[in-house]
Design an enzyme around this catalytic site. Structure first.
Site, PDB file in Angstrom:
ATOM      1  N   ASP A 209       0.782  -1.116  -0.163  1.00 33.35           N
ATOM      2  CA  ASP A 209       0.084  -0.016   0.033  1.00 33.35           C
ATOM      3  C   ASP A 209       1.020   1.183   0.088  1.00 33.35           C
ATOM      4  O   ASP A 209       2.139   1.202   0.416  1.00 33.35           O
ATOM      5  CB  ASP A 209      -1.000  -0.098   1.297  1.00 33.35           C
ATOM      6  CG  ASP A 209      -1.787   1.446   1.589  1.00 33.35           C
ATOM      7  OD1 ASP A 209      -2.472   1.495   0.663  1.00 33.35           O
ATOM      8  OD2 ASP A 209      -1.577   1.898   2.474  1.00 33.35           O
TER       9      ASP A 209
ATOM     10  N   ASP B 153       0.206   5.032   0.928  1.00 33.06           N
ATOM     11  CA  ASP B 153      -0.114   5.911   2.280  1.00 33.06           C
ATOM     12  C   ASP B 153      -0.056   5.126   3.537  1.00 33.06           C
ATOM     13  O   ASP B 153      -0.889   4.580   3.637  1.00 33.06           O
ATOM     14  CB  ASP B 153      -1.153   6.935   1.699  1.00 33.06           C
ATOM     15  CG  ASP B 153      -1.093   7.558   0.506  1.00 33.06           C
ATOM     16  OD1 ASP B 153       0.036   8.113   0.267  1.00 33.06           O
ATOM     17  OD2 ASP B 153      -2.080   7.716   0.026  1.00 33.06           O
TER      18      ASP B 153
END
Length: 180
Positions: free
Chosen positions: A10, A12
């Site tokens: 991922d 952020d």
């Protein structure tokens, strides 16, 4: 059981500090363990990628061009990943790519030429782990201050303090689909 062939992160809150709806590459800051995790993956010959929900586009808060510039900055800081895939849709759009649905993981695996079952997905919220499961991959939760305590409790057996530790753990054991 399959060994790890690719690591999907991922963006952020996992690789870079979470700046809500960030469209400014100058605000990109790597999180502890992020660059080392990418380097470790590369040193083991693993493909690397990012799978990221970017609902700011669907909400009209960001443009695709802004997200691409932020991704390019993060990619440069991380030393280059093999693929970047993001969902531009708002949460209510019902698209199949938005995590926790499997679309981003499946797309990244296809781009990398690996089976989803050979992917390790590392992220900071339940949607990341659930997207991995839905795609037949393995997910590891790397909680941060914004991760809901209930998510940490739910995935207690699939947690690591940072992306580097998550990857080290996965490399020490074969990857299979975890029990629900």
């Amino acid at each position: 059981m399959t060994t790890v062939s690719a690591v999907l992160f991922d963006r952020d809150g996992t690789l870079v500090a979470d700046v809500p709806y960030n469209g400014d590459p100058d605000r990109v800051r790597l999180l502890p363990g992020a660059a080392a995790a990418v380097a470790l993956a590369r040193s083991h010959g693993l493909a690397t990628g990012v799978v990221s929900n970017q609902s700011g586009i669907g909400r009209g808060l960001l443009t695709v061009a802004q997200v691409l510039r932020v991704n390019e900055r993060a990619d440069a800081l991380l030393g280059g990943l093999d693929t970047w895939v993001f969902c531009p849709h708002a949460p209510d759009a019902g698209c199949p790519c938005r995590k926790p649905r499997p679309g981003l993981v499946l797309a990244a695996a296809a781009r990398l030429g690996v089976e989803p079952a050979a992917c390790l997905v590392i992220g900071d919220i339940a949607a990341d782990v659930l997207a991995a499961r839905a795609a037949g991959a393995r997910g590891v939760l790397v909680p941060n201050a914004a991760t809901a305590p209930a998510e940490v409790a739910r995935f207690a057996g699939q947690c690591a303090p940072d992306p580097l530790t998550a990857l080290r753990g996965a490399l020490a054991a074969p990857v299979g689909r975890p029990a629900s």
